[in-house]
Every structure is written in C-alpha cells, then in structure tokens.
Design a protein around this motif. Structure first.
Motif, mmCIF file in Angstrom:
data_model
loop_
_atom_site.group_PDB
_atom_site.id
_atom_site.type_symbol
_atom_site.label_atom_id
_atom_site.label_comp_id
_atom_site.label_asym_id
_atom_site.label_seq_id
_atom_site.Cartn_x
_atom_site.Cartn_y
_atom_site.Cartn_z
ATOM 1 N N ASP A 254 0.845 -0.992 0.231
ATOM 2 C CA ASP A 254 0.471 0.085 -0.191
ATOM 3 C C ASP A 254 0.896 0.605 0.418
ATOM 4 N N HIS B 179 1.209 4.305 -2.895
ATOM 5 C CA HIS B 179 0.569 6.065 -2.778
ATOM 6 C C HIS B 179 2.017 6.293 -3.411
ATOM 7 N N HIS C 135 2.011 9.677 -6.137
ATOM 8 C CA HIS C 135 2.807 10.634 -5.707
ATOM 9 C C HIS C 135 3.713 10.846 -6.536
ATOM 10 N N GLN D 264 -1.201 17.605 0.463
ATOM 11 C CA GLN D 264 -2.244 15.908 0.375
ATOM 12 C C GLN D 264 -1.761 15.215 0.358
ATOM 13 N N THR D 265 -0.675 15.318 -0.304
ATOM 14 C CA THR D 265 0.358 14.199 -0.326
ATOM 15 C C THR D 265 1.471 13.979 0.959
ATOM 16 N N GLU E 14 -0.597 11.729 3.899
ATOM 17 C CA GLU E 14 -1.129 10.712 2.751
ATOM 18 C C GLU E 14 0.006 9.848 3.558
ATOM 19 N N THR E 15 1.265 10.859 3.952
ATOM 20 C CA THR E 15 2.441 10.074 3.881
ATOM 21 C C THR E 15 2.831 10.166 5.536
ATOM 22 N N GLU F 164 0.375 9.340 7.254
ATOM 23 C CA GLU F 164 -0.834 8.199 7.785
ATOM 24 C C GLU F 164 0.245 7.155 7.157
ATOM 25 N N ASP F 165 0.875 6.896 6.723
ATOM 26 C CA ASP F 165 1.614 5.835 6.410
ATOM 27 C C ASP F 165 2.962 5.620 6.860
#
Length: 186
Positions: A56, A60, A64, A141-142, A145-146, A148-149
């Motif tokens: 996952d 992502h 990016h 935004q990136t 997500e990063t 959260e990863d």
C-alpha cells in the motif's frame, strides 16, 4: 524550461519549483523501490500484514511520483523520472540490505518515509515562498497521506512508545485526566 507555460508565475519561480518537484520525484521513485525491496523480502512475525502494508505504501508513493512529474510539466518543466536520474537525485539513503527480519525492515522504512515527509514539508514552505498555492496544496495532500503511512509503519514497532506518555482512558497525551466539560458553565 522545457516548454512554454502560461501558469501565472515568474519564470525564475517556475524554474525553482520544477527543480524542487524533480527532487521530490527522485525521492518518490527511490522510496517506491525501497518499499518494494522490503515488500519482497519481508519474513517473520506479522508477515502478511506487513507485506500488504508495504505494498500500500509503495502504491501511494508511486502515485505521488506521477503527481510531481505532471505538476513539473504544467509549470513548463521536464520531468526527470528515469531510474538512473532518480538514483542520482534522490535525497534518501540507500536501503539497508542487512534488514532481514520484519522489525528491521519496518525501522528502515520508518526512517526513509520520515525523511520523505520532511522533504514534503520543505517543499510546502518553498512553494509558499514562490507564491504557488497549487503546488503547496498538492504537497500538503501528499504529506497527509505520507504521515498516515508513517503512522501505520511506526505502529508495527513494539515497545517504542514515547517515554513519559502513558495512555489512559479519557486522558490527554500526557496521561492526565481530561477536563470534564459537562461541568463547565457557559
């Protein structure tokens, strides 16, 4: 500059942004393949959950990379996205080939994803300095997500909780009870 762009930014600002986006592109391509390295070689406890998580994260980061390349193109730049260019331009350290067990892979990825996140924060600042809210928003935004990863990866490291913070039911981050807001008069 590679092509004409009618994006309403001065040429020197666009050139700086394109350079930054190409660095982020290199970081993302490098990180994608480092995460895949861990994905292919993970063994041990929690194999399937880590194997799937790594996949996952790789997806992502690959997304990016595409976004950075397209934004560089929109600004009139040339996306420098070959593997050789990425390896020359990446700011990330080489993957730890001594990582064999699951925790070693997770630690290696946490370090690299954290560095990648830091490069995004820097890019957000630089985009703001160049008065480019579009690139800043894309990177914001990136970064969400990063991070959260990064949280998901860090959650696989047992026993690495921050000292001095004890989770309590209904408490705050320092372990103190939360105020009872139902007793506060308005």
């Amino acid at each position: 500059m590679y092509t004409t762009s009618h994006v309403n930014l001065p040429q020197d600002a666009r050139e700086e942004l394109i350079d930054m986006l190409n660095t982020l592109l290199a970081n993302a391509i490098d990180l994608h393949w480092q995460v895949k390295q861990a994905h292919w070689n993970i063994r041990g406890t929690h194999f399937i959950s880590r194997h799937l998580l790594f996949d996952d994260v790789a997806k992502h980061v690959r997304k990016h990379a595409d976004t950075y390349a397209e934004r560089a193109g929109a600004l009139g730049g040339y996306a420098q996205g070959t593997i050789r260019l990425a390896s020359n331009n990446s700011q990330l350290p080489e993957y730890d080939l001594q990582a064999v067990d699951g925790d070693a892979h997770v630690r290696a990825l946490v370090e690299r994803v954290a560095r990648y996140a830091a490069s995004l924060r820097d890019g957000i600042q630089r985009s703001g300095d160049q008065n480019d809210p579009i690139t800043a928003d894309l990177l914001t935004q990136t970064l969400g997500e990063t991070e959260e990863d990064l949280w998901f990866l860090e959650s696989h490291l047992n026993g690495d909780a921050r000292p001095g913070i004890t989770p309590t039911r209904g408490g705050n981050r320092r372990g103190r009870p939360a105020e009872d807001v139902s007793q506060v008069s308005t």
